[in-house]
Design an enzyme around this catalytic site. Structure first.
Site, mmCIF file in Angstrom:
data_model
loop_
_atom_site.group_PDB
_atom_site.id
_atom_site.type_symbol
_atom_site.label_atom_id
_atom_site.label_comp_id
_atom_site.label_asym_id
_atom_site.label_seq_id
_atom_site.Cartn_x
_atom_site.Cartn_y
_atom_site.Cartn_z
ATOM 1 N N HIS A 281 4.733 -0.370 -5.045
ATOM 2 C CA HIS A 281 5.703 0.733 -4.979
ATOM 3 C C HIS A 281 7.142 0.223 -5.082
ATOM 4 C CE1 HIS A 281 2.929 4.057 -3.947
ATOM 5 N NE2 HIS A 281 2.233 3.146 -3.304
ATOM 6 N N ASP A 344 0.845 -0.073 1.156
ATOM 7 C CA ASP A 344 -0.231 0.747 0.593
ATOM 8 C C ASP A 344 -0.360 0.534 -0.903
ATOM 9 O OD1 ASP A 344 2.375 1.940 0.471
ATOM 10 O OD2 ASP A 344 1.422 3.683 -0.452
ATOM 11 N N GLU A 345 -1.522 0.850 -1.416
ATOM 12 C CA GLU A 345 -1.766 0.947 -2.859
ATOM 13 C C GLU A 345 -1.169 -0.208 -3.658
ATOM 14 O OE1 GLU A 345 -1.952 5.759 -3.372
ATOM 15 O OE2 GLU A 345 0.032 4.847 -3.363
ATOM 16 N N ALA A 346 -1.321 -1.420 -3.138
ATOM 17 C CA ALA A 346 -0.798 -2.589 -3.860
ATOM 18 C C ALA A 346 -1.843 -3.019 -4.902
ATOM 19 C CB ALA A 346 -0.487 -3.707 -2.871
#
Ligand code: TNX
Length: 540
Positions: A281, A344-346
């Site tokens: 992100h 998150d969401e790496a």
């Protein structure tokens, strides 16, 4: 009042409201009709979040031109709470409500700080109301502020209007003694996907205050925008903050702006939890500084809504100079305890790199005196001692992922619960909701309220749960009216899950108390979603 009595009362009231909506009047303490409801005394404890203990007794207190707000001598904190209360009550009641030292008047509204009432803790309060006055007692100023929210909600909804309204202004008689179930009761606003001005954030802070929320988590960076000025890396804000989802102009907070948000939140007894989302992100940062990229090439700014495509360059040393500078400057702006590092969401970071990154970055947060919060993927690395993991999974999250988080919780990592299919305020209510996303399913009001944080994640000990948080992601949200539609009326339910004792949890009772908030939302100019699950009073 026993728990059983407490739960019967709302049901009776609910029945009365339904009768009233149908135009049938009944005699008794309950409201006869909606317009009468506004000028009739609201039964003690019919507020959100519902108080821990409510004992109705005696006569109501009526505010008059003689009413003073009395504070302890020399208490600046009490004076600030008193001024805040007066600021809410004066425009609608037209009363002067002077703030005076307690000895200068009798009766009225007394805000009392007591060094001996330790059982009220940092946020608890006692409200005693009778013919002669209302006394709020607390151990700490924050308790007085929380008690003021209850007092506000005991008064008719019209008290929230900014123009003179007809009274009478009555507070039901009796005693409320109230302390929170959880110390962490948060709301998150994503100011990255769409930028929100200081004024817009303050408006949300004021709305959160009414429901006793005590943490404002600001998602300050993401692929689409970097929103906080960092002196040692100025292009983050000036370039990385120059757009948003859909390609609008974006924006960022100067340090002075940010301090003003922190100050305002503190005046509403809320702690700001800043988040810099790492290592994924991060497109806005990568676009601002070519040297942060593994290939040394800056990607373009991004205005879409995909996730998982960006990553800081884990092997490069400069990555940690960057992170150190950002965390140092952000920690210096943060009086609160926590600093959220995302995580998150790496999806563009390998697992090994992710673990290595978190191992290097968490000590930086500690070095600058803050406690790490991370999205629950942090439990895939080794969470630092004292860190909190924010669980945003859903029913269909794999048992293995749930167990990874539960195991960390058994090992001492505290949990903040933000299950996406319960409390993500950006999820659509139904297929007809215009705003929002639906990847976690539709989340109607009952679904967002009807779960138990203490028993939610299988295998996680109840003591590991430090609280709840309702995140508002803003891919589709860009105006105050959008915030209103998505946060209201779900946010008050999450606030109640965080504050009220588990024994009070009851959808039937809650929906009646929530319905009574409808006129208050309207008086406050909150454009809420009229969920058919809630028996809102008939419109006038
Ligand atoms: C998942 S939740 C995200 C966000 C999105 C959100 C949209 C989380 C930690 N990551 O990047 O904005 O879904 O609902």
């Amino acid at each position: 009042m026993s728990v059983r009595q407490r739960r019967t009362l709302p049901r009776l009231l609910g029945a009365a409201l339904l009768l009233a909506a149908a135009g049938i009047s009944c005699v008794g303490a309950a409201p006869l009709s909606h317009s009468a409801a506004d000028s009739t005394t609201r039964p003690l404890g019919q507020v959100v979040p519902v108080p821990a203990s409510v004992t109705p007794a005696g006569q109501p207190y009526t505010l008059t031109s003689a009413t003073r707000i009395r504070i302890d001598e020399d208490s600046r904190d009490s004076r600030a709470v008193a001024d805040y209360l007066a600021g809410i009550l004066r425009p609608s009641t037209g009363l002067s409500l002077r703030v005076v030292d307690q000895d200068e008047a009798r009766g009225g509204i007394r805000l009392r700080l007591s060094g001996t009432e330790k059982s009220l803790g940092d946020e608890g309060y006692r409200l005693q109301s009778g013919r002669d006055g209302v006394t709020l007692t607390a151990h700490r100023p924050t308790g007085l502020f929380r008690g003021v929210q209850t007092l506000r909600q005991q008064l008719p909804a019209a008290v929230e209007k900014r123009t003179r309204q007809p009274g009478p202004w009555k507070v039901a008689g009796g005693t409320i003694t109230d302390t929170p179930r959880y110390a962490y009761r948060g709301a998150m606003l994503d100011v990255s996907r769409h930028f929100f001005t200081v004024e817009q954030v303050k408006r949300y802070i004021d709305q959160l205050a009414l429901y006793k929320i005590n943490k404002l988590h600001l998602h300050l960076s993401d692929d689409q925008g970097w929103r906080i000025a960092i002196d040692s890396w100025p292009r983050l804000a000036t370039y990385g903050g120059s757009t948003q989802v859909g390609g609008g102009p974006g924006g960022h907070y100067t340090k002075a702006d940010y301090k003003e948000i922190v100050r305002y939140a503190a005046s509403r007894h809320q702690e700001v939890v800043p988040e810099i989302d790492l290592p994924g992100h991060t497109n806005a940062a990568l676009a601002s500084y070519a040297e942060l990229n593994c290939d040394g090439v800056a990607p373009p700014l991004y205005t879409g809504t995909a996730v998982g495509f960006s990553s800081l360059c884990v092997p490069k040393d400069i990555t940690y100079d960057f992170v150190d500078d950002v965390i140092r400057e952000l920690a210096a702006l943060t009086p609160g305890k926590y600093l959220h590092i995302g995580g998150d969401e790496a999806h563009s970071t390998t697992h090994e790199d992710y673990v290595a990154f978190m191992e290097k970055v968490q000590p930086i947060v500690a070095k600058y005196g803050k406690t790490v919060v991370g999205w629950h993927q942090l439990t895939g690395a080794v969470p630092a001692k004292g860190a909190l993991a924010q669980y945003w999974g859903l029913d269909r999250t794999s048992p293995a992922e749930k167990e990874q988080v539960a195991a960390a919780a058994r090992n001492g990592t505290g949990l903040i619960l933000s299950p996406a299919d319960r409390v993500y305020l950006d999820m659509k209510y139904t297929k007809d909701t215009k705003l929002g996303l639906a990847w976690a399913g539709y989340v109607e009001v009952q679904r967002s309220y009807d779960w138990n944080p203490a028993a939610y994640l299988p295998g996680a000990p109840a003591e590991a749960v430090k609280g709840v948080e309702a995140p508002l992601w803003t891919e589709t949200i860009s105006e105050n009216a959008h915030i209103d539609q998505m946060a209201f009326p779900r946010l008050p339910g999450v606030a109640e899950l965080g504050w009220s004792p588990a024994a009070t949890h009851d959808w039937e009772a809650y929906k009646t108390r929530l319905a009574a908030q409808g006129p208050r939302f309207e008086a406050l100019g909150i454009d809420y979603y009229r969920s058919p699950q809630v028996p809102w009073p008939a419109a006038r």
